[in-house]
Design a protein around this motif. Structure first.
Motif, short mmCIF file in Angstrom:
data_model
loop_
_atom_site.label_atom_id
_atom_site.label_comp_id
_atom_site.label_asym_id
_atom_site.label_seq_id
_atom_site.Cartn_x
_atom_site.Cartn_y
_atom_site.Cartn_z
N MET A 1 -67.53 1.93 27.69
CA MET A 1 -67.20 2.62 26.65
C MET A 1 -65.45 2.87 27.11
N ILE A 2 -65.43 3.49 28.17
CA ILE A 2 -64.06 4.47 27.91
C ILE A 2 -62.95 2.41 28.15
N LYS A 3 -63.08 1.16 28.25
CA LYS A 3 -62.57 0.36 28.76
C LYS A 3 -62.42 -0.14 27.20
N ARG A 4 -63.07 0.68 26.18
CA ARG A 4 -62.68 0.26 24.75
C ARG A 4 -62.25 1.06 23.39
N LEU A 5 -61.70 2.11 24.48
CA LEU A 5 -61.03 3.20 23.46
C LEU A 5 -59.32 2.69 24.06
N PRO A 6 -58.51 3.30 22.08
CA PRO A 6 -57.52 2.76 22.62
C PRO A 6 -56.68 3.63 23.73
N PRO A 7 -55.31 2.42 23.70
CA PRO A 7 -54.47 3.33 24.61
C PRO A 7 -53.94 4.32 23.74
N MET A 8 -53.06 5.06 24.59
CA MET A 8 -52.01 5.65 23.65
C MET A 8 -51.07 4.97 23.34
N GLN A 9 -49.49 5.44 22.45
CA GLN A 9 -48.77 4.82 22.18
C GLN A 9 -47.81 5.09 21.78
N ILE A 10 -46.67 4.59 21.86
CA ILE A 10 -45.16 5.20 21.00
C ILE A 10 -45.01 4.68 20.46
N GLY A 11 -44.42 5.03 19.20
CA GLY A 11 -44.13 4.81 18.34
C GLY A 11 -42.50 4.64 17.93
N GLN A 12 -41.68 4.29 17.20
CA GLN A 12 -40.72 2.97 16.61
C GLN A 12 -39.65 4.70 16.81
N TYR A 13 -40.36 5.52 16.81
CA TYR A 13 -39.06 6.93 16.87
C TYR A 13 -38.89 7.34 18.19
N SER A 14 -39.80 6.33 19.03
CA SER A 14 -39.70 7.01 20.49
C SER A 14 -40.84 8.38 20.76
N GLN A 15 -41.84 8.31 20.26
CA GLN A 15 -42.57 9.49 20.11
C GLN A 15 -43.63 9.28 20.29
N LEU A 16 -44.64 9.99 20.93
CA LEU A 16 -45.85 9.70 21.46
C LEU A 16 -47.32 9.34 19.76
N GLN A 17 -47.41 8.50 19.39
CA GLN A 17 -47.82 9.06 18.56
C GLN A 17 -49.09 9.44 17.80
N GLU A 18 -48.95 9.90 16.55
CA GLU A 18 -50.07 11.21 16.46
C GLU A 18 -51.68 10.52 15.88
N TRP A 19 -50.89 9.28 15.75
CA TRP A 19 -52.35 8.93 14.74
C TRP A 19 -52.42 6.67 15.32
#
Length: 825
Positions: free
Chosen positions: A562-580
């Motif tokens: 199940m860990i393999k199916r968790l979402p990765p963290m994402q870097i958004g359009q403002y070069s930020q770590l996405q909150e959502w």
């Protein structure tokens, strides 16, 4: 009013004050003032985990505001709402269809915001009342002084009336379980005072026995729960000379040379589901042994018991003439002055508060520790577990107070039982879960409705403390005892995770990024970054615990898949770590919660060395969010900037926090009250604990494969010394530095094993210590690096990697119970 009665005494008084100033300057671990407390936020806290008091220090009428940790409103029972699962299913459908406003509306309807007569949003922690000591004629006092010595855990008041010096010493005894008030005077037979009590509790009575004052009451009713906590406070004076007489509601001490007043409290509380105790017998039970001791023995036993915790850590950041000023003046001057000793005092004050509010066998420290003067305090002074309760215990391991973590662990055992109901009824899942609040009754259902309350992650965050305790202590017996709690939390997410349609990731739905919104009035969503990080940790911790204990292989295989199916963290359009899950962040969002940065701190999923892009994105997010906020939020940001290896920015947050708090009763201005307590406002204790752990993180970190020495040292602390901080793997660290470089480093290994050190100036081994060149991954099992998925990066992002200060990395082979010394070179 305090004034000088005779001008001819002025010179003597001035000389006396100058002498006392010199004495105070020699004790950097004292909060002191030249006037009584005008309000609760100026009174001084004392406590022993179970009992607590706020001391005002008024000459003519001393007030000790009293708390006993199990005096709460209500009665046993959970707050899980039946018949809501169908609503949960429909909310999920709406979220995955992109109908976010409709999902929020349905959540609000399913879980109404207002308190229900058929349910509740948790019970408030409540005050017992006040002990009042009235001293006739003492209103005209001179040469006034009061303090709180946090090295001794004793509050003191002294002043003069008509040439007689009166002194009060007050503490809450750890071994004797009573509050002790010692009254002395420089002239025999001078102590005359009246002892009385009052209470805001609607149901209470006050009576006297020949030499005892008794306050009896019942905690309040609230929402759908009836007040059933019965409590008593017994007040017994022991005089030297003089007499004690009683009226129907007071005790009168007349003509004593000295008097010791003992306050004992008890309730009928036995556990979160049992009120079968005898409050009268419990309150009375502590007094015989306490009364049998002479005061010096009582005081010595208390100090020794307290200092076995407190003395484990010392911190010296240097000192200036600022230490000669009263504490409230130092707070006002800190941001623009030069007072490194106040930062050290603030650090140690946090440790003092933890010792005084969380002892083995007690309830955990709540939103105000154990200090509260109200029946309906802000946020009920209960356990808010979307940051605040966790923050209370951030200093426990690293500042060498590991045993004081135990009340939180005990509460987790309770929640793992009551949380089965919320998991099953609300989500049709196995295991256990809870939402963002709990109380003495260990509620686990939704609190505060379909917006703030739709966050089923409280258990996920709290269980991190179990795994971290194991990493710091290596206590396998502890891990075995609490493995069912870890497994139960993981089992809940095995059943509750949902497949989102875009990437087929497994996510928590419905949930939210605590207390924040991405559209006007809409916070409910699926797959927030914090939730993904928390589930990753829950699964990883259960996996590693199962491996350590050599158990549950089939369940571990399930988690691994199940860990393999968790979402990765994402870097958004403002070069930020996405909150959502979607790129909804707004650069001008200054919300107090920085929930998506959980992976940076207190977790260890974002490394400057292994994940430099994520590290930079996290920094961008924190810059966007800004510095000034509530007190606890600024406390969290101290830790985050320390993890970002930016000591000067972390120090700025400390300076922001050590600004005088205003008199407003609400808001998001933060700051510190004259008694050094944290302001949200109003008072919350988590900001104190957050800054204490943050200062520790600035000096020593141990989460990223090595013990990092002085990783975030600010320019304001060029020279200093700290002893007794604890790193993962059971290492105790003593170090000194000068001009920002390590001059001496001592490592005491409790468990043995490879000790990998990262320092930012070279060191050399002495004695039995032998440094080796590092090779590959640290083989120490307590230093396994966290391996995460490669983050997704928006095409609009322009992430620049952070520039890191140079470092030197060494391996040091250690044996258990052995100390090794390194020197700077």
């Amino acid at each position: 009013m305090i004034r000088f009665r005779h001008r001819t005494n002025l010179l003597l008084v001035v000389c006396s004050l100058l002498l006392s100033l010199q004495t105070r300057a020699q004790n950097p671990l004292t909060l002191w003032y030249n006037k009584p407390a005008a309000n609760w936020n100026e009174a001084l806290p004392i406590g022993n985990g179970r009992l607590a008091a706020m001391v005002y220090g008024t000459p003519g009428r001393e007030r000790l505001q009293l708390n006993e940790e199990t005096v709460w409103a209500g009665e046993p029972g959970n707050n899980v709402v039946p018949g809501v699962y169908e609503g949960i299913v429909e909310i999920r459908k709406l979220l995955f269809a992109g109908k976010y406003k409709e999902a929020q509306d349905l959540a609000n309807k399913t879980f109404p915001r207002q308190a229900l007569t058929t349910n509740n949003y948790g019970m408030p922690y409540q005050t017992v009342g006040n002990l009042l000591l009235t001293f006739p004629g003492h209103e005209a006092a001179t040469n006034y002084y009061r303090d709180l010595d946090i090295q001794q855990a004793i509050a003191k008041v002294s002043y003069q009336v008509q040439g007689v010096t009166y002194t009060r010493e007050m503490f809450v005894s750890l071994p004797d379980q009573v509050i002790v008030v010692r009254l002395t005077a420089s002239k025999p037979g001078s102590i005359t005072c009246r002892l009385g009590m009052n209470s805001p509790q609607l149901s209470h009575s006050i009576k006297t026995e020949p030499t005892k004052l008794v306050l009896a009451g019942v905690g309040g009713s609230n929402d759908n729960k009836v007040g059933k906590v019965k409590f008593q406070a017994h007040i017994v004076p022991k005089v030297e000379g003089g007499t004690v007489t009683a009226t129907d509601s007071t005790l009168q001490i007349t003509g004593a040379t000295a008097a010791t007043i003992y306050v004992s409290m008890g309730t009928n509380f036995k556990s979160y589901k049992d009120l079968g105790g005898d409050e009268t017998a419990k309150a009375a039970s502590y007094l015989p042994a306490a009364l049998a001791k002479a005061y010096p023995a009582t005081k010595a036993a208390h100090v020794a018991s307290y200092r076995r915790y407190f003395d484990r850590v010392s911190l010296n950041l240097g000192s200036t003439d600022a230490v000669k000023k009263p504490t409230d003046v130092r707070i006002a001057d800190f941001a623009t002055g030069n007072d490194p000793a106040l930062a050290a005092l603030y650090f140690q004050f946090g440790r003092y508060l933890l010792i005084c509010s969380s002892q083995p066998g007690t309830q955990p420290a709540n939103l105000q520790g154990k200090w509260n003067d109200k029946l309906s305090p802000p946020w009920d002074s209960k356990y808010t577990v979307n940051i605040n309760t966790e923050m209370n215990y951030w200093p426990a391991e690293v500042t060498n107070l590991s045993e004081l973590h135990q009340p939180l662990f005990s509460m987790l055992k309770d929640l793992a039982e009551t949380g089965k109901e919320s998991a099953s009824v609300v989500y049709h899942a196995r295991g256990w879960n809870m939402h963002h609040n709990t109380d003495l009754w260990r509620i686990t259902g939704n609190v505060d409705g379909g917006f703030y309350g739709m966050w089923p992650m409280g258990g996920a965050w709290l269980t991190q403390h179990l795994w971290q305790h194991y990493l710091f202590t290596g206590d396998k017996a502890f891990l075995r005892e609490y493995y069912p709690v870890l497994k139960g939390a993981a089992l809940y997410y095995v059943d509750a995770l949902q497949e989102e349609p875009s990437h087929k990731w497994l996510v928590v739905a419905p949930s939210m990024s605590p207390e924040n919104t991405y559209q006007s009035g809409v916070g409910i969503t699926a797959g927030t970054t914090m939730d993904n990080q928390l589930v990753f940790d829950v699964f990883s911790n259960a996996l590693r615990a199962a491996a350590v204990l050599n158990t549950d292989k089939a369940f571990a295989d399930t988690l691994q898949g199940m860990i393999k199916r968790l979402p990765p963290m994402q870097i958004g359009q403002y070069s930020q770590l996405q909150e959502w899950l979607q790129d909804w962040d707004k650069p001008d969002d200054k919300h107090r919660h920085v929930s998506h940065l959980y992976g940076l701190y207190p977790s260890q999923q974002i490394s400057p060395y292994a994940n430099p892009e994520l590290f930079a994105a996290a920094e961008n997010s924190l810059v966007y969010r800004g510095d000034k906020s509530t007190g606890w939020s600024m406390g969290w940001k101290v830790n985050l900037w320390a993890r970002l290896l930016n000591g000067n920015r972390a120090y700025k947050l400390i300076a922001d926090q050590l600004n005088p708090a205003g008199t407003e009763a609400s808001g998001q201005n933060g700051g510190t009250y004259p008694n050094l307590l944290d302001a949200h406002p109003p008072f919350q204790i988590d900001g104190n604990f957050g800054c204490t752990s943050g200062i520790a993180e600035m000096l020593v970190q141990s989460h990223d494969g090595a013990i990092d020495i002085l990783p975030a040292l600010p320019d304001a602390w060029p020279t200093g010394e700290v002893k007794g901080l604890v790193a993962r793997g059971g290492y105790v660290v003593d170090l000194a530095w000068n001009k920002g470089k390590v001059t001496r480093l001592q490592i005491t290994s409790k468990l043995g094993g490879n000790c990998r050190l990262r320092v930012h100036s070279p060191v050399a081994a002495t004695g039995t210590a032998k440094l080796a060149t590092t090779r590959g991954t640290n083989p120490n099992p307590f230093y396994q690096n966290t391996v995460i998925k490669t983050p997704l990066v928006s095409a609009k992002a322009a992430v620049k990697k952070s520039t890191l200060q140079p470092s030197f990395v060494y391996d040091l082979a250690t044996k258990a119970s052995t100390t090794y010394t390194l020197n700077g070179r």
